[in-house]
Design a protein around this motif. Structure first.
Motif, PDB file in Angstrom:
ATOM      1  N   UNK A   1       0.864  -1.184   0.000  1.00  0.00           N
ATOM      2  CA  UNK A   1       0.000   0.000   0.000  1.00  0.00           C
ATOM      3  C   UNK A   1       0.900   1.234   0.000  1.00  0.00           C
ATOM      4  N   UNK A   2       0.382   2.406  -0.389  1.00  0.00           N
ATOM      5  CA  UNK A   2       1.198   3.611  -0.278  1.00  0.00           C
ATOM      6  C   UNK A   2       1.627   3.840   1.167  1.00  0.00           C
ATOM      7  N   UNK A   3       2.862   4.248   1.356  1.00  0.00           N
ATOM      8  CA  UNK A   3       3.349   4.481   2.718  1.00  0.00           C
ATOM      9  C   UNK A   3       2.512   5.533   3.433  1.00  0.00           C
ATOM     10  N   UNK A   4       1.956   6.513   2.661  1.00  0.00           N
ATOM     11  CA  UNK A   4       1.138   7.560   3.260  1.00  0.00           C
ATOM     12  C   UNK A   4      -0.182   7.021   3.792  1.00  0.00           C
ATOM     13  N   UNK A   5      -0.554   5.815   3.404  1.00  0.00           N
ATOM     14  CA  UNK A   5      -1.817   5.244   3.865  1.00  0.00           C
ATOM     15  C   UNK A   5      -1.685   4.602   5.242  1.00  0.00           C
ATOM     16  N   UNK A   6      -0.469   4.428   5.735  1.00  0.00           N
ATOM     17  CA  UNK A   6      -0.248   3.761   7.015  1.00  0.00           C
ATOM     18  C   UNK A   6      -0.166   4.812   8.123  1.00  0.00           C
ATOM     19  N   UNK A   7      -0.989   4.656   9.148  1.00  0.00           N
ATOM     20  CA  UNK A   7      -1.002   5.573  10.294  1.00  0.00           C
ATOM     21  C   UNK A   7      -0.551   4.823  11.545  1.00  0.00           C
ATOM     22  N   UNK A   8      -0.043   5.573  12.508  1.00  0.00           N
ATOM     23  CA  UNK A   8       0.461   4.971  13.734  1.00  0.00           C
ATOM     24  C   UNK A   8      -0.265   5.561  14.929  1.00  0.00           C
ATOM     25  N   UNK A   9      -0.720   4.698  15.807  1.00  0.00           N
ATOM     26  CA  UNK A   9      -1.387   5.147  17.038  1.00  0.00           C
ATOM     27  C   UNK A   9      -0.342   5.474  18.104  1.00  0.00           C
ATOM     28  N   UNK A  10      -0.824   6.025  19.200  1.00  0.00           N
ATOM     29  CA  UNK A  10       0.078   6.412  20.289  1.00  0.00           C
ATOM     30  C   UNK A  10       0.794   5.198  20.885  1.00  0.00           C
TER      31      UNK A  10
ATOM     32  N   UNK B   1       0.971   0.888  17.447  1.00  0.00           N
ATOM     33  CA  UNK B   1       0.323  -0.005  16.485  1.00  0.00           C
ATOM     34  C   UNK B   1       0.013   0.763  15.205  1.00  0.00           C
ATOM     35  N   UNK B   2      -0.020   0.035  14.098  1.00  0.00           N
ATOM     36  CA  UNK B   2      -0.240   0.658  12.791  1.00  0.00           C
ATOM     37  C   UNK B   2      -1.607   0.241  12.246  1.00  0.00           C
ATOM     38  N   UNK B   3      -2.176   1.104  11.438  1.00  0.00           N
ATOM     39  CA  UNK B   3      -3.467   0.798  10.824  1.00  0.00           C
ATOM     40  C   UNK B   3      -3.591   1.550   9.508  1.00  0.00           C
ATOM     41  N   UNK B   4      -4.499   1.053   8.693  1.00  0.00           N
ATOM     42  CA  UNK B   4      -4.880   1.747   7.467  1.00  0.00           C
ATOM     43  C   UNK B   4      -6.374   1.969   7.510  1.00  0.00           C
ATOM     44  N   UNK B   5      -6.845   2.901   6.711  1.00  0.00           N
ATOM     45  CA  UNK B   5      -8.268   3.195   6.647  1.00  0.00           C
ATOM     46  C   UNK B   5      -8.826   2.571   5.384  1.00  0.00           C
ATOM     47  N   UNK B   6      -9.690   1.588   5.566  1.00  0.00           N
ATOM     48  CA  UNK B   6     -10.336   0.932   4.436  1.00  0.00           C
ATOM     49  C   UNK B   6     -11.763   1.450   4.315  1.00  0.00           C
ATOM     50  N   UNK B   7     -12.482   0.903   3.382  1.00  0.00           N
ATOM     51  CA  UNK B   7     -13.881   1.317   3.224  1.00  0.00           C
ATOM     52  C   UNK B   7     -14.733   0.904   4.413  1.00  0.00           C
ATOM     53  N   UNK B   8     -14.204   0.019   5.254  1.00  0.00           N
ATOM     54  CA  UNK B   8     -14.924  -0.413   6.451  1.00  0.00           C
ATOM     55  C   UNK B   8     -14.477   0.338   7.699  1.00  0.00           C
ATOM     56  N   UNK B   9     -13.465   1.220   7.561  1.00  0.00           N
ATOM     57  CA  UNK B   9     -12.952   1.952   8.702  1.00  0.00           C
ATOM     58  C   UNK B   9     -11.499   1.592   8.980  1.00  0.00           C
ATOM     59  N   UNK B  10     -11.060   1.806  10.209  1.00  0.00           N
ATOM     60  CA  UNK B  10      -9.679   1.519  10.573  1.00  0.00           C
ATOM     61  C   UNK B  10      -9.431   0.008  10.616  1.00  0.00           C
ATOM     62  N   UNK B  11      -8.350  -0.418   9.983  1.00  0.00           N
ATOM     63  CA  UNK B  11      -7.974  -1.831   9.971  1.00  0.00           C
ATOM     64  C   UNK B  11      -6.525  -1.943  10.412  1.00  0.00           C
ATOM     65  N   UNK B  12      -6.297  -2.703  11.480  1.00  0.00           N
ATOM     66  CA  UNK B  12      -4.942  -2.825  12.009  1.00  0.00           C
ATOM     67  C   UNK B  12      -4.078  -3.669  11.070  1.00  0.00           C
TER      68      UNK B  12
END
Length: 383
Positions: A301-310, A313-324
């Motif tokens: 996936x694009x690196x910009x699509x990966x988010x990090x929580x405090x 843990x990492x997650x991406x946002x899919x059409x269903x919402x946040x997915x770890x």
């Protein structure tokens, strides 16, 4: 006269008051037009959501360079023939090949670990005789096994060999006409004095052969050395073989370059069980790649699509919402992750990073529903 002046003065006064009033009114209008809150259409809208589809890809980084195989040579024979050198043929040789010719007498190689140290003739016995017999067997001039006993069959085979070479058929091999080399085929070098046209008196260093030692060395500039981590893996390719190597030690050469000494990961020879497939030259250049970042393949996936929580843990946002997800590696603007499948759509950019992805809007219908079927609630404005 006095009343006329007063009339004109009054008119001028009224005109000034009117002008002042107009100026104040214009300023109030301009201020109202400037300071009044703008409609939502006038404000800058948030960036559009960008969606990307997860694909199968790989990340990694390698540095293409060349590895040098150094095979030290040692002197295996000294010249014992006086006269002028008529030809010299260093390089790859095999059983019975001629490597140089002195005054019409060819000097030939034979596989063996025992140096030839005497004349070989009838009734002589020993390992040097067995080495001669093996040459004659390999050339199909002698039948049977090499028993180390110079008998009449060996003598007859020697005469047949001399006939092939255009020599006088004496049936004996004088000292200096055979050179023993540990392994054949191999690549031999000749001494500095063994050149065509040179006059030899005997005793000159004549033949050098590989010792069997194989040193794999990576020579790089200082700038390249800074790019190579100490734990880097080096992949070396020769014909159909690919070998993994690691850096064992390093040192500076006389030119300021860095020389990395390589071994197999287990500390053994880089070429493992296939060392015999390498050419016997004193120095061989082999294609290689230095693995700066190990290659990882998987769902990308694009690196910009990966988010990090405090909590990290990492997650991406899919059409269903946040997915770890679990990030296995990244590079070149993409990340390899576990946790989603190829084909999953992920949010690569939004106005508020980290927020849940908006649900995609349905496709427009062919006709609008009747107004009275809608909700009584005031619909919200979409931004």
């Amino acid at each position: 006269m006095g009343s006329g002046r007063r009339g004109r003065g009054f008119a001028i006064f009224v005109a000034c008051v009117v002008a002042l009033a107009l100026a104040v009114g214009a300023g109030w209008w301009a201020a109202r037009a400037t300071l009044e809150p703008q409609t939502p259409e006038a404000t800058s809208s948030a960036p559009d959501v960008v969606w990307a589809e997860a694909t199968n890809s790989s990340v990694g980084r390698t540095l293409p360079l060349s590895t040098t195989l150094r095979q030290p040579a040692r002197t295996v024979a000294s010249n014992a023939l006086p006269g002028v050198v008529l030809s010299a043929s260093p390089g790859e040789v095999d059983q019975g090949d001629t490597i140089y010719v002195v005054a019409g007498t060819p000097v030939r190689v034979a596989q063996g670990e025992v140096p030839f140290y005497r004349d070989l003739a009838r009734d002589v016995e020993g390992d040097d005789v067995a080495q001669l017999q093996q040459v004659l067997i390999d050339l199909e001039l002698l039948a049977g096994q090499a028993d180390g006993d110079f008998g009449w069959r060996t003598e007859r085979a020697v005469k047949a060999w001399q006939k092939e070479l255009g020599q006088k058929q004496t049936g004996t091999i004088p000292l200096g006409e055979l050179v023993a080399v540990d392994r054949l085929p191999t690549v031999v070098q000749l001494g500095e004095t063994i050149v065509r046209g040179a006059t030899l008196g005997g005793g000159e260093e004549s033949v050098l052969a590989p010792t069997g030692e194989q040193n794999f060395v990576l020579v790089v500039t200082q700038d390249q050395a800074r790019m190579i981590p100490a734990e880097a893996m080096v992949q070396i390719t020769w014909q159909e073989h690919t070998w993994d190597a690691v850096i064992n030690s390093s040192e500076q050469d006389e030119f300021g370059n860095t020389e990395f000494s390589l071994t197999a990961p287990d500390g053994g020879p880089v070429c493992g069980e296939a060392c015999d497939t390498l050419p016997g030259d004193a120095q061989v250049t082999l294609r290689s790649e230095i693995v700066i970042v190990p290659r990882i393949e998987g769902t990308a996936v694009p690196a910009a699509a990966v988010h990090t929580r405090a909590d990290g843990s990492a997650y991406v946002i899919t059409e269903s919402g946040e997915t770890e997800v679990t990030v296995r590696g990244s590079g070149g603007g993409i990340a390899i992750v576990d946790g989603i499948e190829v084909g999953t759509r992920v949010q690569a950019l939004s106005g508020t990073p980290g927020a849940p992805a908006p649900v995609p809007q349905p496709a427009p219908q062919e006709s609008e529903p009747p107004a009275d079927e809608g909700s009584d609630e005031t619909p919200s404005t979409e931004g």
